[in-house]
Scaffold this active site. Structure first.
Site, mmCIF file in Angstrom:
data_model
loop_
_atom_site.group_PDB
_atom_site.id
_atom_site.type_symbol
_atom_site.label_atom_id
_atom_site.label_comp_id
_atom_site.label_asym_id
_atom_site.label_seq_id
_atom_site.Cartn_x
_atom_site.Cartn_y
_atom_site.Cartn_z
ATOM 1 N N ASP A 158 0.471 -1.060 -0.225
ATOM 2 C CA ASP A 158 -0.070 -0.064 -0.205
ATOM 3 C C ASP A 158 0.829 1.588 0.125
ATOM 4 O O ASP A 158 2.584 0.925 0.126
ATOM 5 C CB ASP A 158 -0.669 -0.157 1.146
ATOM 6 C CG ASP A 158 -2.339 0.602 1.176
ATOM 7 O OD1 ASP A 158 -3.208 0.363 1.088
ATOM 8 O OD2 ASP A 158 -1.372 2.109 0.883
ATOM 9 N N HIS B 267 -10.079 -5.434 -3.661
ATOM 10 C CA HIS B 267 -8.625 -5.499 -2.823
ATOM 11 C C HIS B 267 -9.078 -5.804 -1.423
ATOM 12 O O HIS B 267 -9.845 -5.968 -0.576
ATOM 13 C CB HIS B 267 -8.316 -4.348 -3.042
ATOM 14 C CG HIS B 267 -9.097 -3.118 -2.495
ATOM 15 N ND1 HIS B 267 -9.131 -2.427 -3.317
ATOM 16 C CD2 HIS B 267 -8.448 -2.486 -1.296
ATOM 17 C CE1 HIS B 267 -9.682 -1.335 -3.191
ATOM 18 N NE2 HIS B 267 -9.070 -1.493 -1.196
ATOM 19 N N VAL C 264 -11.214 2.952 -3.415
ATOM 20 C CA VAL C 264 -10.756 2.408 -5.198
ATOM 21 C C VAL C 264 -11.743 1.295 -5.124
ATOM 22 O O VAL C 264 -11.996 0.032 -4.691
ATOM 23 C CB VAL C 264 -9.428 1.553 -5.201
ATOM 24 C CG1 VAL C 264 -8.831 1.176 -6.520
ATOM 25 C CG2 VAL C 264 -7.981 2.718 -4.807
HETATM 26 P P1 AMP Z 1 -9.636 0.985 0.831
HETATM 27 O O1 AMP Z 1 -10.113 2.173 0.941
HETATM 28 O O2 AMP Z 1 -10.379 0.314 0.844
HETATM 29 O O3 AMP Z 1 -10.252 1.344 -1.005
HETATM 30 O O4 AMP Z 1 -7.916 1.418 -0.083
HETATM 31 C C1 AMP Z 1 -7.701 1.716 -1.012
HETATM 32 C C2 AMP Z 1 -6.633 1.545 -0.796
HETATM 33 O O5 AMP Z 1 -5.073 2.068 -1.698
HETATM 34 C C3 AMP Z 1 -5.556 3.007 0.176
HETATM 35 O O6 AMP Z 1 -5.187 2.441 1.504
HETATM 36 C C4 AMP Z 1 -4.287 3.449 -0.885
HETATM 37 O O7 AMP Z 1 -3.144 3.781 0.222
HETATM 38 C C5 AMP Z 1 -4.229 2.171 -0.940
HETATM 39 N N1 AMP Z 1 -3.654 3.201 -2.967
HETATM 40 C C6 AMP Z 1 -4.208 4.150 -3.505
HETATM 41 N N2 AMP Z 1 -2.973 4.448 -4.093
HETATM 42 C C7 AMP Z 1 -2.361 2.687 -4.755
HETATM 43 C C8 AMP Z 1 -0.947 3.206 -5.956
HETATM 44 N N3 AMP Z 1 -1.187 3.806 -6.682
HETATM 45 N N4 AMP Z 1 -0.712 1.904 -4.835
HETATM 46 C C9 AMP Z 1 -0.554 1.455 -3.775
HETATM 47 N N5 AMP Z 1 -1.748 2.028 -2.826
HETATM 48 C C10 AMP Z 1 -2.442 3.036 -3.608
#
Ligand code: AMP
Length: 123
Positions: free
Chosen positions: A34, A105, A101
């Site tokens: 992350d 995941h 996102v």
């Molecule tokens: P969620 O709130 O469960 O959708 O979590 C999305 C996660 O994606 C967050 O913990 C972000 O820090 C992570 N994230 C967003 N963009 C990226 C990226 N380019 N690479 C790695 N992690 C990411």
């Protein structure tokens, strides 16, 4: 449930359009660190198929994809040394879940005592 948005950031990672810090990959699954870690180990595990959320994944993914996904979670936890002391998995779904996102995941968090599951009750 919303339609899958092919321009979400994890779809771009899967297409190789933006980089990630990869920790695991097989035919069905990609896992990477992350970008804003919330624990000493914070890994995101995603299916390569286009699924919006865990509900979408459970409803539409094949048995092979689902098995590969959870096998990958177990392998990553073992390889990262999390199995002994334990770890937490979280998947946020939709608005109330705080999903940012819209590509399914699973967060794997570990490497320290993580404390209570929720720190406050939502209003
Ligand atoms: P969620 O709130 O469960 O959708 O979590 C999305 C996660 O994606 C967050 O913990 C972000 O820090 C992570 N994230 C967003 N963009 C990226 C990226 N380019 N690479 C790695 N992690 C990411």
């Amino acid at each position: 449930m919303s339609d899958y948005d092919p321009n979400n950031i994890f779809a771009k990672i899967l297409r190789g359009e933006i980089p990630c810090n990869k920790v695991y990959e097989d035919d069905f699954v990609l896992a990477f660190n992350d970008i804003h870690p919330q624990a000493p180990v914070h890994i995101l595990v995603i299916p390569k198929g286009s699924y919006v959320s865990i509900s979408d994944f459970g409803a539409k993914a094949s048995a092979e994809e689902i098995k590969a996904f959870f096998d990958a979670v177990s392998k990553i936890a073992e390889e990262k040394g999390l199995s002994g002391d334990g770890f937490r998995t979280i998947t946020n779904a939709g608005l109330n879940g705080g999903q940012e996102v819209p590509h399914f995941h699973l967060h794997i968090l570990g490497g320290c005592r993580l404390g209570p599951m929720l720190t406050k009750m939502a209003a």
